[in-house]
Each structure stands twice: as C-alpha cells, then as structure tokens.
Write an enzyme that holds these catalytic residues in place. Structure first.
Site, mmCIF file in Angstrom:
data_model
loop_
_atom_site.group_PDB
_atom_site.id
_atom_site.type_symbol
_atom_site.label_atom_id
_atom_site.label_comp_id
_atom_site.label_asym_id
_atom_site.label_seq_id
_atom_site.Cartn_x
_atom_site.Cartn_y
_atom_site.Cartn_z
ATOM 1 N N GLU A 297 1.510 -0.096 -0.037
ATOM 2 C CA GLU A 297 1.726 0.501 1.281
ATOM 3 C C GLU A 297 2.018 1.987 1.175
ATOM 4 O O GLU A 297 1.655 2.766 2.046
ATOM 5 C CB GLU A 297 2.877 -0.230 1.985
ATOM 6 C CG GLU A 297 3.009 0.089 3.469
ATOM 7 C CD GLU A 297 3.775 1.362 3.755
ATOM 8 O OE1 GLU A 297 3.630 1.903 4.861
ATOM 9 O OE2 GLU A 297 4.519 1.848 2.876
ATOM 10 N N ASP B 35 5.926 -2.447 -2.983
ATOM 11 C CA ASP B 35 5.907 -1.214 -3.772
ATOM 12 C C ASP B 35 6.920 -0.202 -3.258
ATOM 13 O O ASP B 35 7.382 -0.289 -2.116
ATOM 14 C CB ASP B 35 4.502 -0.599 -3.767
ATOM 15 C CG ASP B 35 3.994 -0.289 -2.354
ATOM 16 O OD1 ASP B 35 4.092 -1.171 -1.475
ATOM 17 O OD2 ASP B 35 3.522 0.843 -2.123
HETATM 18 ZN ZN LIG Z 1 7.949 1.445 3.590
#
Ligand SMILES: [Zn+2]
Ligand SMILES: *[C@@H]1O[C@H](CO)[C@@H](O)[C@H](O)[C@H]1NC(C)=O
Length: 587
Positions: free
Chosen positions: A245, A178
């Site tokens: 994340e 992401d």
């Molecule tokens: Zn990162």
C-alpha cells in the site's frame, strides 16, 4: 496510508488550519492530515431500503439549524450481552497487556515496502512477509482455525468468516501489512529502536505502530476475541490485507480486488472500512472525520522538442527557454479553488461549524448562510482559501515537481521536459485537468510555432509553421480519478451505522452516555489507501480506524507511536462495528 504520489515519503502531519491570522478570533482549526469532509451529491444518494435500523434508533432529522445532523450512539442490541462482556474484558489491564503484545510483536517483524521493487519471487525483499504471516498464525490461532485464508499473489491475505445468512452483503475490513522504510540516517533519532515495538507503560513505539499495523492487528485482535466468546456471524465478514500500500498497491490491494470482484461481484459489500483518519479535538469538541472521498491525481508531462545544433549559432529560443515560458504560464494561472455545496470539504466545514464548541461566531453564521446563499458561499470560500491547507483541499492543485533538459553547455538541447503534479478536487476529473493544461498552453504553442499534441490528440492548427514540438502526456500513466464520494446523508444506513458505532465506542471506552460527546463529520483524504482498488465493491467506503490524533502519532516519520489505551479503543471499535453490522437489517 500512502500519500497520493506513488511511494512519496513525506509525512502526513496534522494540518493546522488557521482561518485568518488577521482576525481577532485567530482560531486554529486542527484537522487531521488525512482528512477532510464529505458531501453527498444527490446522484449518489443511497437507495438502500431502510429497515428497523433507522426508524428504531433516533436519527435526528435535518432542520434549518441542523446543517450536520448526527446519528445517535448505536449499541449492539441482539448481541448486547456479548458486547458487554467483551467491554468488561477490554477494560482490564490484562487485556491491554495482551493487546500491547499483539501489536508490539507485529511491529517487531519489519515489513518495509520500497519503490521499484522487483517481481515477487525475484526480489528477496518481499520475503519478509513470510515471517509476518508466521507471526499472525501463531498469535491468532482461533482466527486461523475458523476463517478461510486465501493468499493472493503470494502475500496478500484474504480471510473469509462465513456468516449463516448468505443473503446479507458481507462486511469488508481492510488494512495493509507493509510499512514505509525507516530512513537509516534517522535511526539515532528514535527514542526506541524503530522495530522494537517497545512498550513504555503508556505507548507502543515503532514503525507501523499506527500506520497500519494498529489497523491490521486491531481487526485480528477483535476477531480473535470474538471467537474466544464463541461469536458466530450472521453476516459474512471478509478481511483484505494488502502488502504494498505504501508504494503502488498494485501487487496487494489491486490483486485482492480482482479476486474479491470475481468471487463476490460488483456492489457486493455492505460496507468497507479501511485505514484512514480518526478523531481529534477541534474547537473544544471531539470530532471524528472518517474519509468519505479521496482526491484524484494526475502528472502532466510537458515536453518541448526543437532542432539541436551547436550553441554558437543559436535560435532565439531553445527547448529549455520555451519550456520555461510554458511553466511560467502554469504558475501565472493557478487553478481557482471553488467551494461547492455537496463536496466533502464543504460538508466538513458545515459539521465543524455546527459542532465545534468554540468557533468564531461570524464564521459560524457565514457557514449557516452559505447553505442557501450563494453570496455567503463565496464569502466563506474567500475566508477558507486564505489558508493554504484548506485551499489545497478545496481545489485542484498544481505543482511543478520535476524538470530536465540539456546535456552539455555547448550543445542546443533537443528536448526539455517537466512534470506538473495535480491533486484533483472531488468534483473535477482527470480529463478536465488535462483539458485545462492543454488550454492554457495553446496560445504559446502558436506563438513559438510548435506543433501541439495533447494527451494523444494532434491539435496543431492547420498549415501552421512548425519550429518544434510541444507534447503533453500523462506521465507514467499515473492518472487517478477522484474517488466516488461515499453517501453520508440521512438515508445512508451504512454511514449512520458507522457514526453510531463511533459514538458507542467512544462512550463505552470512557463510561459516558449520550450522543454529543463526539461528533462525526465526513471528510476528504489528501492521500490514497488501498481503497482506490475497491471502488467497484461497494459505494459505502470509509477510511477510518478510530485512532486518536493526539495519542497516535508520527506516521511515516521518526518515533511513530500509539497510546496502548487508544489501541484497545480501536479493538473496541472494530468489535462494536462487527456486532452492529451483524445485527442490522437496514442494509
Ligand atoms: Zn497506511
Ligand atoms: C513563428 O513563425 C512566424 C512565421 O514564420 C515568424 O514570423 C515568427 O517569428 C515565429 N515565432 C517565433 C517565436 O519564432
């Protein structure tokens, strides 16, 4: 990488640390935003049996003048021919163009992750990871033919490249799919559209070009290239790619860690390398600062409740007035930063102090003395904390970031609350911080006649009159302990291997020889990565992906880009790492 605050969007700028503006030397230390150093508490000393690795390759022993001993460059030996032939390939322009296409194509699939995403399967925004997986499948055919792929929680990617020797602990390489969203109001500030993956002949541009598609695509490019040369690993290699994340890591990294723990068990990996810091020029020397620890995190919510009523007949203090007084108490009592030997920050200071070519002589001497003199240590601390950035990295911080109370100008507020955000020093803990917050407010609870419940315990003095309630809680249960510190001493073979790999990569990418072209220092991260879910898998966690601080830039903000040549160097790093780990018998 994500900042510690879940989903916080502030960029991670390079922190320019000036030790003191008033000194004639006026030296500016440039330290990567993510970073700082490391340290090695004896409790964490690695007990790995050291095979031929350390004895055969010259690791310089610590002596009085050597306060930051360095590993030698470590070149693949058993795999030397393979490594050399790959090195020649990496040197070709044709390979650079291939790498540019691999990374550019990944940038062109926007994989934004947002705060407050709904469940997978319900919130359509998760579905962008489907096309991203399709892109990976098309771009890395041998990888997908050879490695076993498990999708964890729909979009987490877990690849296993089985080695021939089961007895060896696997290598774990992590990255995240992401990216932080592009703020629509900033699109016109981008030199090239944020999801163009445009290559201008020098740089690859776009969101994710550094954080962290360079890491993810760098790993896969390395694996694909090794497979093209028929490399068969001795030691199993596992790749774990999360997909949230930048927000919480709870759907990706957390779920991947559960599967890895179940399959491999605790302390089952030889080494874990995740995204993190890179190398930079500091005081005329190139220094790589892999993250060997992360600060902890805690949000203390301070809530004051009193009787409501009409504002025309008010008591002397309302909830808001009392809360204000309590908050003043926080800022009047800053948490004193303590520079301690054995902490990551201290180790970074030692390494920079020893290896930066241009460095204030007086400070260099002070650092050296501080290794044995407490007086020098305190003096060094006083110098360092003059700088806000160092001060924050050394100690536990506090910042009052949220406040709320009251609903109407003619009604007494029944409740008022505020949140104090803490980033916790590696030598401290969530409970120590909560205890400190409790202690500084005790006398005020008494003064205002409040009952006091702190983190679940009623600590109201017996028989005390109560005019209201003071409650401290861990807001949204966000408490996170500081990460365990990765061992980096002379006996820590994984750290020595990583250091030697960084040097070999740097040298071979530039046609250099020797161990002193780049130095390696432990460092502390000011933010978190998916590794916060991986602590149980190994104590050898490093947050590093060989990015050049100068050539890769603008993480989380407009005009994120990476120099194509630096991306090729990252691929060279992962390749060298895989081969070095494959042939070591030291761990
Ligand atoms: Zn990162
Ligand atoms: C707390 O209670 C005592 C005893 O009832 C009272 O004298 C005092 O004024 C109160 N303090 C405040 C701040 O209201």
């Amino acid at each position: 990488m994500a900042n510690l605050n879940w989903g916080e969007k502030d960029p991670l700028p390079a922190v320019t640390v000036s030790i003191s503006e008033r000194r004639p030397w006026r030296h500016r230390w440039k330290v990567l935003g993510l970073i700082t150093l490391l340290v090695v508490p004896t409790a964490l000393r690695c007990t790995t049996h050291l095979g031929p690795f350390l004895s055969g390759r010259g690791f310089r022993r610590l002596n009085n003048a050597n306060i930051c001993p360095q590993a030698d460059a470590l070149y693949p030996d058993r795999h030397a021919r393979l490594w050399e032939s790959l090195g020649k390939e990496f040197d070709q322009d044709a390979f650079t163009l291939r790498a540019v296409e691999w990374l550019g194509g990944a940038v062109r699939v926007p994989t934004e992750s947002y705060d407050n995403m709904g469940p997978i399967g319900v919130d359509k925004r998760w579905e962008t990871f489907g096309p991203f997986h399709g892109y990976l499948l098309r771009s890395f055919p041998l990888t997908h033919e050879t490695l076993a792929l498990t999708k964890v929680n729909a979009y987490g990617l877990l690849y296993e490249w089985k080695g021939s020797d089961d007895r060896l602990k696997p290598l774990l390489l992590a990255a995240h799919q992401d990216v932080v969203p592009v703020d629509p109001t900033t699109v016109d500030q981008w030199k090239y559209p944020p999801y163009s993956g445009h290559y201008d002949g020098e740089f690859i541009w776009g969101r994710g070009s550094t954080d962290d598609k360079s890491g993810l695509i760098g790993i896969l490019s390395s694996v694909e290239t090794l497979l093209e040369k028929n490399f068969k690993p001795t030691r199993t290699i596992v790749l774990a790619f999360g997909f949230d994340e930048e927000t919480t890591g709870m759907q990706g990294g957390r779920r991947l860690s559960q599967v890895l723990l179940k399959k491999y068990g605790e302390d089952s990996f030889a080494l874990l390398v995740d995204e993190g810091s890179g190398f930079d020029e500091i005081g005329g020397s190139v220094i790589a600062i892999p993250g060997t620890a992360e600060k902890g995190y805690a949000d203390t919510m301070v809530t004051v409740s009193t009787a409501g009523g009409h504002s025309s007949v008010p008591p002397p203090h309302t909830s808001i007035g009392i809360l204000s007084r309590l908050l003043v108490e926080f800022e009047a009592n800053p948490i004193k930063p303590q520079l301690e030997r054995g902490t990551p920050v201290y180790n970074t200071v030692k390494c920079v102090g020893q290896h930066a070519k241009e460095f204030p002589a007086h400070l260099r001497a002070l650092i050296k003395s501080s290794t044995h003199s407490d007086e020098a240590l305190r003096k060094l601390e006083a110098e360092l904390i003059k700088d806000q950035a160092y001060k924050s990295l050394i100690g536990t911080t506090q910042a009052i970031d949220l406040i709320q109370g009251g609903v109407k100008s003619n009604a007494l507020p029944e409740e008022a609350w505020a949140v104090v955000n803490h980033r916790i020093a590696t030598q401290s803990s969530v409970s120590a911080v909560q205890q400190r917050d409790t202690d500084i407010l005790k006398h005020l609870a008494k003064e205002f006649n409040l009952s006091f419940t702190a983190f679940g315990s009623d600590i109201t003095p017996k028989g005390a009159p109560t005019a209201g309630k003071l409650t401290l809680t861990d807001a949204w249960e966000s408490g996170l302990e500081p990460a365990p510190v990765t061992p980096t001493d002379e006996d820590s073979a994984p750290w020595q291997l990583l250091s030697g790999t960084i040097k070999a990569t740097y040298n071979s990418h530039r046609g250099l020889e020797g161990a002193d072209n780049i130095f390696v220092s432990p460092g502390i991260m000011s933010g978190n990565t998916d590794t916060m879910s991986y602590w149980k898998l190994t104590q050898h966690i490093v947050r590093y992906n060989h990015q050049s601080a100068v050539e890769s830039n603008a993480m989380h903000t407009v005009n994120e880009h990476i120099r194509a040549d630096n991306f090729v160097e990252m691929i060279r790093f992962f390749t060298t790492l895989i081969l070095n780990v494959d042939e070591t018998t030291a761990f």
